[in-house]
Design a protein around this motif. Structure first.
Motif, PDB file in Angstrom:
ATOM      1  N   ALA A  61      39.226  75.419  41.974  1.00  0.00           N
ATOM      2  CA  ALA A  61      39.647  76.605  42.451  1.00  0.00           C
ATOM      3  C   ALA A  61      39.015  77.089  43.553  1.00  0.00           C
ATOM      4  N   GLY A  62      37.858  76.708  43.918  1.00  0.00           N
ATOM      5  CA  GLY A  62      36.981  77.309  44.844  1.00  0.00           C
ATOM      6  C   GLY A  62      36.966  76.429  46.177  1.00  0.00           C
ATOM      7  N   SER A  63      37.895  75.900  46.536  1.00  0.00           N
ATOM      8  CA  SER A  63      37.964  75.144  47.873  1.00  0.00           C
ATOM      9  C   SER A  63      37.843  76.168  48.913  1.00  0.00           C
ATOM     10  N   THR A  77      41.465  68.134  61.210  1.00  0.00           N
ATOM     11  CA  THR A  77      40.980  69.392  61.528  1.00  0.00           C
ATOM     12  C   THR A  77      41.229  70.081  60.291  1.00  0.00           C
ATOM     13  N   LEU A  78      39.916  70.753  59.635  1.00  0.00           N
ATOM     14  CA  LEU A  78      40.261  71.676  58.584  1.00  0.00           C
ATOM     15  C   LEU A  78      40.092  73.135  59.138  1.00  0.00           C
ATOM     16  N   HIS A  79      40.941  74.156  58.690  1.00  0.00           N
ATOM     17  CA  HIS A  79      40.720  75.533  58.832  1.00  0.00           C
ATOM     18  C   HIS A  79      40.360  76.063  57.487  1.00  0.00           C
ATOM     19  N   LEU A  80      39.308  76.622  57.847  1.00  0.00           N
ATOM     20  CA  LEU A  80      38.640  77.169  56.276  1.00  0.00           C
ATOM     21  C   LEU A  80      38.914  78.272  56.426  1.00  0.00           C
ATOM     22  N   VAL A  86      36.923  73.222  61.724  1.00  0.00           N
ATOM     23  CA  VAL A  86      35.929  72.125  61.704  1.00  0.00           C
ATOM     24  C   VAL A  86      36.718  70.718  61.660  1.00  0.00           C
ATOM     25  N   PRO A  87      36.124  69.874  62.585  1.00  0.00           N
ATOM     26  CA  PRO A  87      36.659  68.595  62.699  1.00  0.00           C
ATOM     27  C   PRO A  87      36.248  67.645  61.285  1.00  0.00           C
ATOM     28  N   ALA A  88      37.112  66.990  60.792  1.00  0.00           N
ATOM     29  CA  ALA A  88      37.089  65.994  59.760  1.00  0.00           C
ATOM     30  C   ALA A  88      37.369  64.787  59.863  1.00  0.00           C
ATOM     31  N   MET A  89      37.054  63.824  58.762  1.00  0.00           N
ATOM     32  CA  MET A  89      37.295  62.571  58.982  1.00  0.00           C
ATOM     33  C   MET A  89      37.554  62.008  57.678  1.00  0.00           C
ATOM     34  N   LEU A  90      38.855  61.454  57.581  1.00  0.00           N
ATOM     35  CA  LEU A  90      39.462  60.855  56.172  1.00  0.00           C
ATOM     36  C   LEU A  90      38.596  59.795  55.744  1.00  0.00           C
ATOM     37  N   ALA A  91      37.994  60.054  54.627  1.00  0.00           N
ATOM     38  CA  ALA A  91      37.055  59.159  54.009  1.00  0.00           C
ATOM     39  C   ALA A  91      37.834  58.342  52.880  1.00  0.00           C
ATOM     40  N   GLU A 108      29.393  69.952  58.374  1.00  0.00           N
ATOM     41  CA  GLU A 108      29.100  71.092  57.810  1.00  0.00           C
ATOM     42  C   GLU A 108      29.240  71.395  56.349  1.00  0.00           C
ATOM     43  N   GLN A 109      30.299  71.041  55.699  1.00  0.00           N
ATOM     44  CA  GLN A 109      30.972  70.946  54.478  1.00  0.00           C
ATOM     45  C   GLN A 109      30.755  70.123  53.707  1.00  0.00           C
ATOM     46  N   GLY A 110      30.476  68.821  54.068  1.00  0.00           N
ATOM     47  CA  GLY A 110      30.471  67.772  53.169  1.00  0.00           C
ATOM     48  C   GLY A 110      31.998  67.018  53.017  1.00  0.00           C
ATOM     49  N   ALA A 111      31.823  66.621  51.795  1.00  0.00           N
ATOM     50  CA  ALA A 111      33.341  66.135  51.170  1.00  0.00           C
ATOM     51  C   ALA A 111      34.103  67.302  50.914  1.00  0.00           C
ATOM     52  N   GLN A 112      35.464  67.083  50.989  1.00  0.00           N
ATOM     53  CA  GLN A 112      36.406  68.159  50.685  1.00  0.00           C
ATOM     54  C   GLN A 112      37.593  67.332  50.050  1.00  0.00           C
TER      55      GLN A 112
END
Length: 145
Positions: A61-63, A77-80, A86-91, A108-112
């Motif tokens: 719930a805390g994403s 791109t992730l909008h927080l 923040v730019p992101a990469m599909l892991a 910055e955020q690690g894995a989401q």
């Protein structure tokens, strides 16, 4: 072949996931109650199940992600929630029936982990994501979960 169009979607945690988590926790506690262990051990195991369920529900719930976007040039791109992009990469990713599970990595955020389910996303968005993820070549992109 033309490039794939950009895909953008708002994200909120799935209530379906939380409900299923509660069902699994209830079944785990029922199995502990019905097993032939000492009472003190049953209470310890039930406390462990409750703690694990609470931690998992809180994490789900805390994403911090409020929206995500996959551009035509394969960049994410992730909008927080704090209005930062923040730019992101599909892991990795996994498509499970009507569900799409994405693991995106940011500096910055690690894995989401984003679970797109029928209760928190549009069916058309999930369909477009499934179609575009199907074009990802195994050797040149990300591993599946």
């Amino acid at each position: 072949m033309t490039s794939a169009p950009a895909i953008g979607f708002e994200y909120r945690p799935s209530r379906l996931l939380q409900r299923m988590l509660l069902v699994v926790a209830a079944l785990a506690m029922l199995s502990v109650v019905l097993c032939a262990l000492a009472l003190w051990l049953k209470l310890l195991l039930i406390a462990g199940v409750l703690l694990a369920t609470w931690q998992s529900a809180r994490k789900a719930a805390g994403s911090p992600v409020a929206a995500a976007g996959w551009s035509a040039d394969d960049s994410w791109t992730l909008h927080l929630a704090d209005h930062e992009d923040v730019p992101a990469m599909l892991a990795s990713f996994r498509v499970l029936g009507g569900f799409v599970l994405l693991r995106l990595r940011t500096a910055e955020q690690g894995a989401q982990v984003l679970l797109l389910a029928p209760d928190n996303s549009d069916a058309d968005i999930r369909r477009r994501l499934r179609m575009r993820l199907a074009t990802v070549q195994p050797g040149e992109a990300v591993p599946r979960l």
